[in-house]
Design an enzyme around this catalytic site. Structure first.
Site: not given
Ligand code: ATP
Length: 600
Positions: A294-295, A297, A408
């Protein structure tokens, strides 16, 4: 209790009587001052009704999100530098240095996913059919104010219709009380085009459920979303090699209509929050940390203060921009801005670029637990695991006390910094639950951490699903590798049954009535072999698990969700009180930051 039903009341005490035992324990632990002290050890307080509530709740923040779905669909999204510049707050003025970076990036092909941060994307973003998303910083709010505000759009003043305050501002006990639609509504798309089952449930990610599919269906997340909107139903679940559910966007989107309805219904709570969000150009991008479903980072530095932050750019659909702003991001922003707990990552604010891309500004955490488990040759020590588990349970308890299921929990969603702090992140799949329980999609939680009731298609589930994930995380910390690494859902169940024994009506009343049990014949594994994986003694130097520790693990990995231990009970478990005691955060090991390890 009926199949798959969970007695929520048992799990929803604001603060259980056993809290007193915990206070005692915390006092004892704090006396030894080198040990971990749970965050809310001294912060809970009595409320007039005699109910104890966490002090953190008083610090709730307000969501900056405003939905205005009825707004004219055709209205052009204001673009930075265009006529509608009046709409763009002064704070979004782009510094010259960034403009040059933009110009540079414009000459390069850019996708809004791979390298979108701080650069112009090829097309302006749309926020969805008939919807407009305004994102504002959360500092200005007044719950009591119920004023219709005006915003300047397309050079004109228009009536702002849906300034929603976060539902978190409600003092009601159950989030269902006012604003939740009926079950039927819950699974019906706004345009009525969604395909539902007899019970009104959207079917996602379960191949054997689905009636005929379209030949044009290519299985991608985007196609599935579109197919669902168009009434197509085929949506095979896919997983990456770490068991991550790759169709998550679908599992999230099937509840979108419900969530949107909730937002609409709760619009009584409009508040004055008209304030602009800052520009992402006030941050300097340092390096990409990760790209999730979803994003993207990024690590970034706030130019004014030099503070290092994490910026999570919300992925918009490039293929189908009309799908709009992802509900998962809306949920995550809403919830994260509303809560305040040391074991849950802080979202400081929301910023935007000049194409209406939305970024969450989060406190930066050096590691995630998955990376650390992979990096380490040996597991954490028992004391360190206790320190991590206490923080995790603290955060989970806080979410559950506040009627939020994370849905999750996994090691990659647990961030760790070099101060020994653990924080839960990624609330994109999380949602409110209430009493009575409402049917929800069972396709949540990354497969390796998914509770058996979800794997068996239970429609009603509650906090116990998060506790199963916590059990998997505890086992992963002890063994330094994931416990159940299934390759698909039947295989995942098989792995669980082989280790814990095949469940039956006796140990899990209602098991045989779960939808998933009717579809498969399970091999009967009569014994629980968990202890073999986590022995009490070891000659190889690997982590050993005491009787008490094994009891906690067993209670977390209990089949019957009714009998599975709660976060509050787990925090009070004797394992945390026996030697070796939990390490204090300050004494937790540190690791080179990811960007340094990657040479960035
Ligand atoms: N505040 C933060 N500081 C440092 N690293 C972060 C932070 N937030 C997220 N990350 C890194 O980014 C990764 C992905 O973040 P997040 O899980 O919020 O995104 P997502 O798109 O929902 O991912 P997923 O598809 O795994 O659910 C995390 O596993 C972590 O390694």
């Amino acid at each position: 209790m009926a199949t798959g039903k969970v007695d929520v009341s048992r799990r929803c005490n604001y603060y259980s009587p056993s809290g007193r035992a915990r206070d005692r324990r915390q006092h004892e632990v704090s006396q030894r001052n080198r040990h971990y002290i749970p965050s809310n050890a001294i912060e809970h307080q009595k409320f007039p009704e005699g109910r104890e509530q966490l002090h953190h709740e008083k610090k709730r923040k307000f969501s900056p999100i405003i939905w205005d779905r009825e707004d004219n669909q055709a209205k052009k999204t204001p673009r930075y530098g265009e006529e509608e510049a009046k709409v763009v707050p002064e704070k979004r003025v782009v510094p010259a240095s960034i403009i040059s970076a933009i110009v540079k990036s414009q000459s390069e092909p850019s996708s809004d996913v791979s390298d979108g941060c701080f650069s112009k994307s090829p097309a302006s973003k749309q926020l969805g059919p008939g919807s407009k998303l305004l994102v504002m910083s959360p500092q200005k709010h007044d719950q009591k104010e119920d004023v219709e505000h005006s915003v300047v759009e397309d050079g004109e003043l228009v009536q702002e219709r849906n300034l929603l305050m976060s539902r978190w501002a409600s003092e009601d006990e159950s989030p269902w009380d006012k604003s939740v639609p009926d079950e039927d509504e819950m699974f019906e798309l706004k345009d009525g085009s969604g395909t539902s089952t007899e019970s009104g449930e959207f079917r996602i990610g379960r191949p054997d459920h689905w009636p005929g599919s379209s030949g044009e269906f290519d299985g991608s997340c985007e196609s599935q979303k579109v197919a669902k909107h168009a009434g197509l139903t085929e949506c095979p679940a896919t997983y990456d090699d770490s068991g991550d559910y790759l169709n998550q966007s679908d599992s999230r989107s099937d509840e979108e209509s419900s969530e949107i309805e909730e937002s609409w219904s709760s619009s009584q709570g409009r508040v004055s929050m008209l304030n602009s969000c800052r520009s992402v150009f006030e941050f300097e991008r340092l390096n990409r940390i990760s790209e999730g479903t979803y994003g993207v980072v990024f690590r970034a530095k706030e130019k004014k203060t030099g503070e290092i932050v994490a910026l999570k750019k919300v992925k918009m659909s490039t293929a189908y921009p009309e799908l709009g702003f992802p509900l998962s991001a809306l949920r995550e922003i809403n919830i994260l801005l509303s809560i305040n707990h040391p074991s849950i990552v802080t979202v400081k604010e929301v910023v935007m670029d000049d194409h209406d891309n939305v970024f969450m500004v989060m406190e930066y955490m050096e590691h995630d637990l998955k990376g650390l488990v992979e990096m380490r040759k040996r597991p954490f020590s028992t004391s360190e695991i206790k320190c991590l588990m206490l923080q995790l349970l603290d955060g989970v308890k806080y979410l559950h006390d506040n009627w939020v299921l994370h849905r999750d929990l996994k090691t990659s969603n647990l961030l760790v910094n070099n101060k020994g702090e653990l924080k839960i992140c990624d609330l994109g799949l999380s949602r409110h639950y209430g009493s009575p329980l409402k049917p929800c999609t069972p396709v949540v939680v990354t497969m390796w951490y998914r509770a058996p009731e979800l794997l068996l298609d239970a429609k009603e589930y509650s906090t116990a699903i998060d506790m199963w994930s916590v059990g998997c995380i505890m086992a992963e910390l002890l063994a330094n590798e994931p416990l159940f690494k299934g390759s698909n859902e039947p295989n995942q169940l098989d792995k669980i049954f082989r280790t814990l024994g095949t469940p039956n009506e006796k140990i899990w009343p209602g098991f045989s009535k779960l939808p998933g049990t009717a579809k498969a014949k399970f091999v009967k594994h009569p014994y629980n072999n968990l202890r073999k994986k986590f022995p009490a003694t070891s000659f190889t130097g690997s982590t050993v698990l005491s009787e008490s520790g094994f009891d906690l693990l067993n209670q977390l990995l209990t089949y019957d969700p009714e009998k599975r231990i709660t976060a509050d009970e787990a925090l009070n478990h004797a394992w945390f009180q026996e030697v070796p005691l939990p390490t204090c955060k300050e004494l937790m090991p540190t690791f080179p930051p990811r960007h340094a390890a990657a040479g960035l």
